[in-house]
Design a protein around this motif. Sequence first.
Motif, PDB file in Angstrom:
ATOM      1  N   GLU A  18     -16.300  90.583  34.168  1.00  0.00           N
ATOM      2  CA  GLU A  18     -17.064  90.772  32.934  1.00  0.00           C
ATOM      3  C   GLU A  18     -18.558  90.578  33.160  1.00  0.00           C
ATOM      4  O   GLU A  18     -19.379  91.164  32.476  1.00  0.00           O
ATOM      5  N   SER A  19     -18.892  89.719  34.123  1.00  0.00           N
ATOM      6  CA  SER A  19     -20.290  89.405  34.382  1.00  0.00           C
ATOM      7  C   SER A  19     -20.554  89.441  35.884  1.00  0.00           C
ATOM      8  O   SER A  19     -19.716  89.010  36.668  1.00  0.00           O
ATOM      9  N   PRO A  20     -21.734  89.888  36.294  1.00  0.00           N
ATOM     10  CA  PRO A  20     -22.066  89.858  37.713  1.00  0.00           C
ATOM     11  C   PRO A  20     -22.487  88.466  38.198  1.00  0.00           C
ATOM     12  O   PRO A  20     -22.597  88.237  39.390  1.00  0.00           O
TER      13      PRO A  20
ATOM     14  N   ILE B 205     -18.836  79.236  37.521  1.00  0.00           N
ATOM     15  CA  ILE B 205     -17.662  79.424  36.673  1.00  0.00           C
ATOM     16  C   ILE B 205     -18.017  78.950  35.261  1.00  0.00           C
ATOM     17  O   ILE B 205     -18.639  77.905  35.082  1.00  0.00           O
ATOM     18  N   ALA B 206     -17.632  79.745  34.279  1.00  0.00           N
ATOM     19  CA  ALA B 206     -18.011  79.482  32.891  1.00  0.00           C
ATOM     20  C   ALA B 206     -16.915  78.738  32.149  1.00  0.00           C
ATOM     21  O   ALA B 206     -15.746  79.103  32.219  1.00  0.00           O
ATOM     22  N   VAL B 207     -17.345  77.686  31.437  1.00  0.00           N
ATOM     23  CA  VAL B 207     -16.456  76.928  30.559  1.00  0.00           C
ATOM     24  C   VAL B 207     -17.164  76.824  29.208  1.00  0.00           C
ATOM     25  O   VAL B 207     -17.750  75.790  28.869  1.00  0.00           O
ATOM     26  N   PRO B 208     -17.140  77.905  28.418  1.00  0.00           N
ATOM     27  CA  PRO B 208     -17.877  77.904  27.152  1.00  0.00           C
ATOM     28  C   PRO B 208     -17.466  76.781  26.203  1.00  0.00           C
ATOM     29  O   PRO B 208     -18.319  76.230  25.498  1.00  0.00           O
TER      30      PRO B 208
END
Length: 194
Positions: free
Chosen positions: A99-101, A76-79
Amino acid sequence: MSALTVSQDPEQSWDDLVRFWEEMEWPEGSKVEIIEGIVTVSPAPAYHHNLIAARIQRRLYSVIPGDWEIFQTLAIAVPSRLGMLIPDLVVAPVREQTESPTHIPAALAELVVEVTSKSNARHDRVSKPAAYAAAGIPLYLLVDRWAPEGPTATLYGEPKGDVYRPLSRAKFGEAVRLPAPFDLVLDTAEWPAG
Protein backbone atom coordinates in the motif's frame (compact mmCIF):
# COMPACT_ATOMS: atom_id res chain seq x y z
CA MET A 1 24.17 10.53 21.55
CA SER A 2 20.53 10.56 22.65
CA ALA A 3 17.32 10.43 20.68
CA LEU A 4 15.63 13.70 19.78
CA THR A 5 11.87 14.14 19.86
CA VAL A 6 10.07 16.45 17.47
CA SER A 7 7.00 18.23 18.83
CA GLN A 8 3.81 17.58 16.97
CA ASP A 9 0.32 18.99 17.23
CA PRO A 10 -1.52 16.47 19.45
CA GLU A 11 -4.64 17.04 17.36
CA GLN A 12 -2.97 15.76 14.18
CA SER A 13 -4.52 12.73 12.56
CA TRP A 14 -2.58 9.52 11.93
CA ASP A 15 -2.46 10.35 8.20
CA ASP A 16 -1.03 13.83 8.93
CA LEU A 17 1.58 12.33 11.23
CA VAL A 18 2.64 9.77 8.60
CA ARG A 19 2.77 12.43 5.90
CA PHE A 20 5.02 14.58 8.12
CA TRP A 21 7.26 11.53 8.78
CA GLU A 22 7.45 10.70 5.06
CA GLU A 23 7.97 14.22 3.69
CA MET A 24 10.32 15.83 6.21
CA GLU A 25 14.04 15.85 5.40
CA TRP A 26 15.67 14.06 8.31
CA PRO A 27 19.40 13.95 9.11
CA GLU A 28 21.09 11.41 6.84
CA GLY A 29 21.77 8.07 8.51
CA SER A 30 19.40 8.72 11.40
CA LYS A 31 16.59 6.41 12.46
CA VAL A 32 13.28 8.26 12.49
CA GLU A 33 10.29 6.62 14.14
CA ILE A 34 6.89 7.63 15.45
CA ILE A 35 6.58 6.23 18.96
CA GLU A 36 3.24 6.77 20.70
CA GLY A 37 2.51 9.70 18.38
CA ILE A 38 5.88 11.40 18.93
CA VAL A 39 8.44 11.64 16.13
CA THR A 40 11.77 10.38 17.49
CA VAL A 41 15.08 10.85 15.70
CA SER A 42 17.95 8.60 16.82
CA PRO A 43 21.51 8.30 15.58
CA ALA A 44 22.45 5.25 13.52
CA PRO A 45 23.13 2.21 15.72
CA ALA A 46 26.72 1.53 16.82
CA TYR A 47 28.97 -1.30 15.65
CA HIS A 48 28.20 -3.88 18.39
CA HIS A 49 24.48 -3.18 18.03
CA ASN A 50 24.68 -3.91 14.30
CA LEU A 51 26.92 -6.93 14.84
CA ILE A 52 24.31 -8.60 17.07
CA ALA A 53 21.55 -7.88 14.53
CA ALA A 54 23.73 -9.25 11.70
CA ARG A 55 24.48 -12.46 13.60
CA ILE A 56 20.80 -13.03 14.33
CA GLN A 57 19.94 -12.29 10.71
CA ARG A 58 22.54 -14.77 9.43
CA ARG A 59 21.04 -17.53 11.63
CA LEU A 60 17.45 -16.68 10.64
CA TYR A 61 18.24 -17.02 6.93
CA SER A 62 18.93 -20.71 7.49
CA VAL A 63 15.34 -21.38 8.63
CA ILE A 64 12.93 -18.95 6.96
CA PRO A 65 10.85 -19.93 3.91
CA GLY A 66 12.01 -18.70 0.51
CA ASP A 67 9.07 -16.30 0.21
CA TRP A 68 9.97 -14.51 3.47
CA GLU A 69 12.65 -11.87 3.98
CA ILE A 70 14.57 -10.27 6.82
CA PHE A 71 14.51 -6.48 6.70
CA GLN A 72 16.87 -4.20 8.63
CA THR A 73 15.47 -0.75 7.97
CA LEU A 74 11.82 -1.42 7.17
CA ALA A 75 9.24 0.72 8.93
CA ILE A 76 6.14 -1.04 10.21
CA ALA A 77 2.93 0.87 10.91
CA VAL A 78 0.82 0.43 14.03
CA PRO A 79 -1.83 3.15 13.65
CA SER A 80 -3.78 2.00 16.73
CA ARG A 81 -0.73 2.87 18.87
CA LEU A 82 0.31 5.90 16.77
CA GLY A 83 3.47 4.06 15.84
CA MET A 84 5.73 3.96 12.81
CA LEU A 85 8.48 1.75 14.14
CA ILE A 86 11.75 0.56 12.64
CA PRO A 87 12.85 -2.61 14.42
CA ASP A 88 16.44 -3.76 14.04
CA LEU A 89 15.06 -6.81 12.19
CA VAL A 90 11.64 -7.58 10.74
CA VAL A 91 10.88 -11.05 9.39
CA ALA A 92 7.89 -10.96 7.04
CA PRO A 93 6.55 -12.60 3.90
CA VAL A 94 7.56 -10.77 0.73
CA ARG A 95 4.75 -8.78 -0.86
CA GLU A 96 5.00 -7.79 -4.52
CA GLN A 97 2.42 -5.05 -4.01
CA THR A 98 2.35 -2.80 -0.96
CA GLU A 99 0.00 0.00 0.00
CA SER A 100 2.91 2.32 0.72
CA PRO A 101 6.48 2.53 -0.58
CA THR A 102 7.74 3.60 2.87
CA HIS A 103 6.29 1.00 5.26
CA ILE A 104 4.18 -2.13 5.73
CA PRO A 105 1.41 -2.89 8.21
CA ALA A 106 2.99 -4.36 11.36
CA ALA A 107 0.52 -7.26 11.28
CA LEU A 108 2.46 -8.72 8.32
CA ALA A 109 5.52 -9.36 10.49
CA GLU A 110 6.17 -12.83 11.90
CA LEU A 111 9.03 -11.73 14.16
CA VAL A 112 10.59 -8.42 15.19
CA VAL A 113 13.97 -8.06 16.87
CA GLU A 114 15.14 -5.05 18.85
CA VAL A 115 18.69 -4.61 20.15
CA THR A 116 18.71 -1.93 22.82
CA SER A 117 20.80 1.20 22.67
CA LYS A 118 21.75 2.76 25.97
CA SER A 119 20.02 6.08 25.22
CA ASN A 120 16.61 4.71 24.26
CA ALA A 121 16.34 1.23 25.79
CA ARG A 122 13.03 2.18 27.44
CA HIS A 123 11.31 2.34 24.04
CA ASP A 124 12.44 -1.23 23.26
CA ARG A 125 11.35 -2.47 26.70
CA VAL A 126 7.99 -0.69 27.04
CA SER A 127 6.54 1.32 24.15
CA LYS A 128 7.55 -0.88 21.23
CA PRO A 129 6.49 -4.26 22.68
CA ALA A 130 3.08 -2.78 23.50
CA ALA A 131 2.73 -1.66 19.87
CA TYR A 132 4.04 -4.95 18.46
CA ALA A 133 1.66 -6.96 20.65
CA ALA A 134 -1.28 -4.70 19.71
CA ALA A 135 -0.46 -5.36 16.04
CA GLY A 136 -0.55 -9.11 16.68
CA ILE A 137 3.09 -9.80 15.75
CA PRO A 138 3.55 -13.40 16.97
CA LEU A 139 7.12 -13.10 18.31
CA TYR A 140 9.26 -10.29 19.70
CA LEU A 141 12.93 -10.84 20.56
CA LEU A 142 14.41 -8.18 22.82
CA VAL A 143 18.21 -8.22 23.00
CA ASP A 144 18.81 -5.96 25.97
CA ARG A 145 22.51 -5.19 26.27
CA TRP A 146 21.76 -2.61 28.98
CA ALA A 147 19.39 -4.62 31.21
CA PRO A 148 19.87 -3.77 34.92
CA GLU A 149 20.71 -7.42 35.72
CA GLY A 150 23.18 -7.67 32.82
CA PRO A 151 22.87 -8.33 29.08
CA THR A 152 19.90 -10.59 28.31
CA ALA A 153 17.77 -11.83 25.43
CA THR A 154 14.05 -12.21 26.10
CA LEU A 155 11.63 -13.82 23.70
CA TYR A 156 8.02 -12.66 23.94
CA GLY A 157 4.99 -14.24 22.30
CA GLU A 158 1.27 -14.96 22.60
CA PRO A 159 0.23 -11.31 22.20
CA LYS A 160 -3.05 -10.35 23.87
CA GLY A 161 -4.15 -6.74 23.56
CA ASP A 162 -0.97 -4.73 24.00
CA VAL A 163 0.81 -7.28 26.20
CA TYR A 164 3.13 -10.17 25.38
CA ARG A 165 3.83 -13.18 27.53
CA PRO A 166 7.55 -13.77 28.17
CA LEU A 167 8.36 -17.16 26.63
CA SER A 168 12.04 -17.43 27.58
CA ARG A 169 14.92 -15.37 28.89
CA ALA A 170 18.65 -15.98 28.56
CA LYS A 171 21.65 -14.15 29.91
CA PHE A 172 24.36 -13.51 27.33
CA GLY A 173 26.34 -16.74 27.13
CA GLU A 174 23.20 -18.91 27.25
CA ALA A 175 21.04 -20.09 24.36
CA VAL A 176 17.64 -18.69 23.43
CA ARG A 177 15.24 -20.78 21.35
CA LEU A 178 12.81 -19.40 18.79
CA PRO A 179 9.78 -21.69 18.40
CA ALA A 180 7.98 -22.67 15.18
CA PRO A 181 7.91 -21.53 12.49
CA PHE A 182 11.61 -20.83 13.14
CA ASP A 183 12.70 -23.74 15.38
CA LEU A 184 16.05 -22.07 15.88
CA VAL A 185 18.49 -21.90 18.79
CA LEU A 186 20.50 -18.69 19.01
CA ASP A 187 23.80 -18.79 20.88
CA THR A 188 24.05 -15.48 22.73
CA ALA A 189 27.70 -16.22 23.61
CA GLU A 190 28.65 -14.89 20.17
CA TRP A 191 27.06 -11.49 20.87
CA PRO A 192 29.20 -8.65 22.28
CA ALA A 193 27.85 -7.39 25.60
CA GLY A 194 29.16 -3.83 25.46
